[in-house]
Enzyme design. Structure first.
Site, PDB file in Angstrom:
ATOM      1  N   LYS A   4     -35.343  18.641  10.842  1.00  0.00           N
ATOM      2  CA  LYS A   4     -36.166  17.802   9.966  1.00  0.00           C
ATOM      3  C   LYS A   4     -37.587  18.331  10.086  1.00  0.00           C
ATOM      4  CE  LYS A   4     -37.108  12.897   8.964  1.00  0.00           C
ATOM      5  NZ  LYS A   4     -36.641  12.771   7.586  1.00  0.00           N
TER       6      LYS A   4
HETATM    7  N1  PPE Z   1     -31.852  13.627   3.961  1.00  0.00           N
HETATM    8  C1  PPE Z   1     -33.188  13.825   3.885  1.00  0.00           C
HETATM    9  C2  PPE Z   1     -33.694  15.016   3.169  1.00  0.00           C
HETATM   10  C3  PPE Z   1     -34.057  12.905   4.484  1.00  0.00           C
HETATM   11  O1  PPE Z   1     -35.369  13.098   4.412  1.00  0.00           O
HETATM   12  C4  PPE Z   1     -33.528  11.784   5.152  1.00  0.00           C
HETATM   13  C5  PPE Z   1     -34.423  10.780   5.797  1.00  0.00           C
HETATM   14  C6  PPE Z   1     -32.128  11.615   5.201  1.00  0.00           C
HETATM   15  C7  PPE Z   1     -31.327  12.566   4.609  1.00  0.00           C
HETATM   16  C8  PPE Z   1     -31.488  10.476   5.954  1.00  0.00           C
HETATM   17  O2  PPE Z   1     -31.639  10.650   7.335  1.00  0.00           O
HETATM   18  P1  PPE Z   1     -31.701   9.419   8.342  1.00  0.00           P
HETATM   19  O3  PPE Z   1     -33.000   8.731   8.129  1.00  0.00           O
HETATM   20  O4  PPE Z   1     -31.604  10.019   9.680  1.00  0.00           O
HETATM   21  O5  PPE Z   1     -30.539   8.541   8.018  1.00  0.00           O
HETATM   22  N2  PPE Z   1     -35.656  10.568   5.137  1.00  0.00           N
HETATM   23  C9  PPE Z   1     -36.719   9.912   5.850  1.00  0.00           C
HETATM   24  C10 PPE Z   1     -38.025  10.195   5.187  1.00  0.00           C
HETATM   25  C11 PPE Z   1     -38.531   9.283   4.156  1.00  0.00           C
HETATM   26  C12 PPE Z   1     -39.919   9.671   3.678  1.00  0.00           C
HETATM   27  O6  PPE Z   1     -40.174   9.529   2.481  1.00  0.00           O
HETATM   28  O7  PPE Z   1     -40.765  10.076   4.497  1.00  0.00           O
HETATM   29  C13 PPE Z   1     -36.386   8.469   6.137  1.00  0.00           C
HETATM   30  O8  PPE Z   1     -35.502   7.900   5.502  1.00  0.00           O
HETATM   31  O9  PPE Z   1     -37.009   7.910   7.035  1.00  0.00           O
END
Ligand code: PPE
Length: 311
Positions: free
Chosen positions: A157
């Site tokens: 990430k």
């Molecule tokens: N894919 C991406 C590209 C992504 O950024 C997130 C989280 C996810 C999947 C889901 O991952 P998880 O949160 O571990 O379930 N995106 C974060 C960023 C949001 C933002 O705008 O900044 C979040 O959901 O916190």
């Protein structure tokens, strides 16, 4: 965003306004940061951070992939996040840990660029709008593909990955959609700009595997586990684009987006055009768990002690 009192920086708490970096920090020119996003929920027995260890582990994994040296252990960073929420006296909030390459040498090769670690938190409401969780969102397939394998690693990430996410999200927004879904470099379904995706057809859930250029979402893992627990069949498999249009239900997962139904894609109605029954069951199980209304049988909630000065 309402500022909070404190931000953690390299081992100590500093004032919100003092959390600054030099413009020539390596991260500004070259995008060399990794970060996380967690939620702390107000549960029946006080504030609790959801899947703190898993998020902190992914943060350190992201740093490892990019060869960013970090002086803090998983335990230290987890402890600091609990203390951060406590000091800022928040009942529920979003936590944003950031690790970046700082100010020092110039040039792409990091040389004498110290690692800076920041932990911040603030109150953050619903990600895709207030109506999203109940009614679903209207989304599109992006004309931008997700990052291809062997370009930028999607299991990390990293800040730089979000240049791709920005293109997807901005295009969707300009065309009047809540979010965009990106295909991978092979044209298969990958994920949203900030969410993983799940597709339901004939009672079975499908989600793209990690090889489809997705972030290994913690909420994704949560939903996979909850589906297993509820006895709903689920497979991780490569998904062709057109499967979305003929699905009974499609939904997003993410820390910010939680479990959000999708009611149309490219103006094609998905299923009944409303939140479907499987989405609703998983959403219910998710919120009961994070809000502490069911026993924490997976050990996913880390309680935050009473804030300083609380009655
Ligand atoms: N894919 C991406 C590209 C992504 O950024 C997130 C989280 C996810 C999947 C889901 O991952 P998880 O949160 O571990 O379930 N995106 C974060 C960023 C949001 C933002 O705008 O900044 C979040 O959901 O916190």
């Amino acid at each position: 965003m309402t500022p909070t009192e404190r931000i953690w920086h390299n081992g100590r708490f500093i004032a919100w306004d003092d959390a600054k970096i030099h413009v020539l920090s390596h991260v500004v020119s070259y995008g060399s940061s990794v970060f996380e996003g967690l939620r702390c929920y107000e549960t029946l027995s006080g504030p609790a951070i959801f899947r703190l260890r898993e998020h902190t582990r992914r943060l350190l994994d992201s740093a490892k992939i990019y060869r960013i040296p970090v002086d803090y252990t998983l335990d230290q960073l987890a402890e600091a996040q609990i203390e951060l929420v406590r000091l800022n006296k928040l009942r529920s909030c979003y936590i944003r840990p950031i690790i970046l390459r700082g100010y020092g040498g110039v040039g792409v090769l990091p040389a004498n660029n110290p690692t800076e670690v920041f932990l911040a938190c603030w109150e953050w409401g619903k990600y895709l709008g207030d109506e999203a969780l109940g009614h679903g969102v209207d989304v599109c397939i992006s004309s931008w593909n997700r990052i291809a394998p062997n370009t930028l690693p999607t299991l990390a990430k990293a800040g730089a990955n979000y240049m791709n996410s920005q293109l997807i999200r901005m295009e969707a927004h300009h065309n009047g959609y809540a979010e965009g879904i990106a295909l991978d470099s092979e044209g298969r379904i990958s994920e949203g700009s900030g969410e993983n995706i799940f597709v339901v057809r004939d009672g079975k859930i499908h989600t793209p595997p990690l090889g489809s250029s997705v972030l290994p979402g913690i909420t994704r893992d949560t939903v996979v586990t909850l589906a297993q627990d509820l006895g709903i069949p689920l497979v991780e498999t490569v998904i062709p684009r057109e499967m979305l249009y003929i699905a009974d239900e499609v939904f997003f997962t993410g820390t910010a987006a939680e479990v959000t139904p999708i009611r149309s894609i490219d103006k094609i109605q998905i299923g009944s055009g409303r939140r479907g029954p499987i989405t609703e069951r998983l959403q219910k199980a998710f919120f009961e768990l994070v809000e502490g209304r069911t026993p924490d049988k997976f050990g996913w909630l880390t309680p935050v002690p009473e804030p300083v000065g609380a009655k």
